[in-house]
Motif scaffolding. Structure first.
Motif, PDB file in Angstrom:
ATOM      1  N   ALA A  39       0.835  -1.205   0.000  1.00 47.10           N
ATOM      2  CA  ALA A  39       0.000   0.000   0.000  1.00 47.10           C
ATOM      3  C   ALA A  39       0.872   1.257   0.000  1.00 47.10           C
ATOM      4  O   ALA A  39       0.574   2.237  -0.681  1.00 47.10           O
ATOM      5  CB  ALA A  39      -0.924  -0.004   1.214  1.00 47.10           C
ATOM      6  N   ASN A 110       0.749   3.827  -3.221  1.00 42.61           N
ATOM      7  CA  ASN A 110       0.461   5.257  -3.017  1.00 42.61           C
ATOM      8  C   ASN A 110       1.211   6.129  -4.032  1.00 42.61           C
ATOM      9  O   ASN A 110       0.859   7.282  -4.243  1.00 42.61           O
ATOM     10  CB  ASN A 110       0.768   5.702  -1.574  1.00 42.61           C
TER      11      ASN A 110
ATOM     12  N   ILE B  92      -2.987  -0.531   8.545  1.00 39.20           N
ATOM     13  CA  ILE B  92      -3.674   0.634   7.970  1.00 39.20           C
ATOM     14  C   ILE B  92      -4.892   1.012   8.814  1.00 39.20           C
ATOM     15  O   ILE B  92      -5.894   0.290   8.832  1.00 39.20           O
ATOM     16  CB  ILE B  92      -4.095   0.352   6.509  1.00 39.20           C
ATOM     17  N   ASP B  94      -7.602   4.455   9.815  1.00 36.54           N
ATOM     18  CA  ASP B  94      -8.282   5.471   8.993  1.00 36.54           C
ATOM     19  C   ASP B  94      -7.348   6.620   8.616  1.00 36.54           C
ATOM     20  O   ASP B  94      -7.371   7.121   7.490  1.00 36.54           O
ATOM     21  CB  ASP B  94      -9.510   6.026   9.738  1.00 36.54           C
ATOM     22  N   LEU B  97      -5.008   5.544   5.929  1.00 35.87           N
ATOM     23  CA  LEU B  97      -5.729   5.466   4.650  1.00 35.87           C
ATOM     24  C   LEU B  97      -5.815   6.839   3.991  1.00 35.87           C
ATOM     25  O   LEU B  97      -5.655   6.967   2.769  1.00 35.87           O
ATOM     26  CB  LEU B  97      -7.133   4.896   4.898  1.00 35.87           C
ATOM     27  N   GLU B  98      -6.027   7.861   4.793  1.00 32.69           N
ATOM     28  CA  GLU B  98      -6.081   9.225   4.259  1.00 32.69           C
ATOM     29  C   GLU B  98      -4.735   9.623   3.657  1.00 32.69           C
ATOM     30  O   GLU B  98      -4.666  10.260   2.606  1.00 32.69           O
ATOM     31  CB  GLU B  98      -6.461  10.220   5.369  1.00 32.69           C
ATOM     32  N   ARG B 101      -4.220   7.970   0.351  1.00 34.88           N
ATOM     33  CA  ARG B 101      -5.071   8.510  -0.710  1.00 34.88           C
ATOM     34  C   ARG B 101      -4.705   9.941  -1.088  1.00 34.88           C
ATOM     35  O   ARG B 101      -5.254  10.478  -2.042  1.00 34.88           O
ATOM     36  CB  ARG B 101      -6.531   8.472  -0.263  1.00 34.88           C
TER      37      ARG B 101
END
Lengths: 133, 102
Positions: A39, A110, B92, B94, B97-98, B101
């Motif tokens: 990730a 990412n 991971i 929250d 995750l931000e 992204r």
């Protein structure tokens, strides 16, 4: 649409690409594993220190599970990160050891999610298609 | 002395990667003026060695304070590492995750 082509090295069946990382003290090239299963992009602590960063520059603690247990690292934004001809300023990476002398980290989703790419293993090339936003 | 004029004490002439591996076997080397085999390739064609040692830190130390003279470098291991790669699996939440992204 801009298309780029870059070569890679296959080592122990891993895809190794060249990265350029800019920090406050200097710029370094790194050998990273292209990892679509990761990730986050990861760089090793020694490379981060060579660039002039310290743990105090981190903005969040990070935790990973590895085969040898749980490891604590941190998140940090490097001034500039370039791989496969694509450059991202102020890019967030995790900092953890990867236990391998020939590898400086992983390029994760990412970074890779910002463009299309096609891995051509037999040709040892990666084709990149930049997307206009 | 002006830091920009300082030079790493043991800077070599440009060497091929094969020559670097032969001259500095199984150790870390810090390279400057690196020329890749082709644009964006991780394969090194030539480079000047400005530091070497058993650790990455030792190889980089000779130019650690010479950023003005050597703004770009690359640290490489000349041997073959047979250790398995530790592939971290990120926990991971929250907030993470931000970041991913962003």
């Amino acid at each position: 649409m801009t298309k780029l082509s870059r070569s890679f090295v296959r080592e122990r069946e891993l895809i190794i690409v060249d990265a350029e990382v800019v920090g406050p003290a200097n710029t370094t090239n790194a050998r990273l594993v292209l990892d679509t299963g990761a990730a986050a992009t990861t760089l090793v602590p020694e490379l981060i220190e060579d660039l002039g960063y310290t743990r105090r520059d981190s903005f969040k603690k990070a935790k990973v599970h590895t085969a040898v247990g749980e490891e604590k690292g941190y998140w940090l934004r490097v001034a500039e990160f370039s791989v496969l001809g694509v450059t991202t300023p102020n890019f967030a990476v995790t900092v953890f050891p990867v236990g391998h002398q020939n590898i400086d980290g992983l390029v994760g989703m990412n970074f890779l999610r910002h463009f299309n790419f096609e891995v051509r293993p037999a040709e040892r090339r990666i084709l990149v298609e930049l997307i206009k936003r | 002395m002006d830091a920009a004029k300082q030079v790493a004490p043991n800077e070599t002439e440009p060497l091929s990667w094969a020559e670097i591996c032969a001259r500095y076997p199984d150790q870390y080397v810090c390279l400057v003026d690196v020329e890749a085999v082709e644009l964006g390739s991780p394969e090194i064609k030539t480079g000047r060695v400005v530091g070497c040692g058993p650790t990455r830190r030792a190889a980089f130390d000779p130019i650690r304070d010479l950023g003005a003279k050597y703004p770009r470098h690359s640290v490489r291991f000349t041997g073959v590492c047979t250790e398995p790669l530790i592939r971290p699996s990120l926990v991971i939440d929250d907030e993470t995750l931000e970041i991913l992204r962003s």
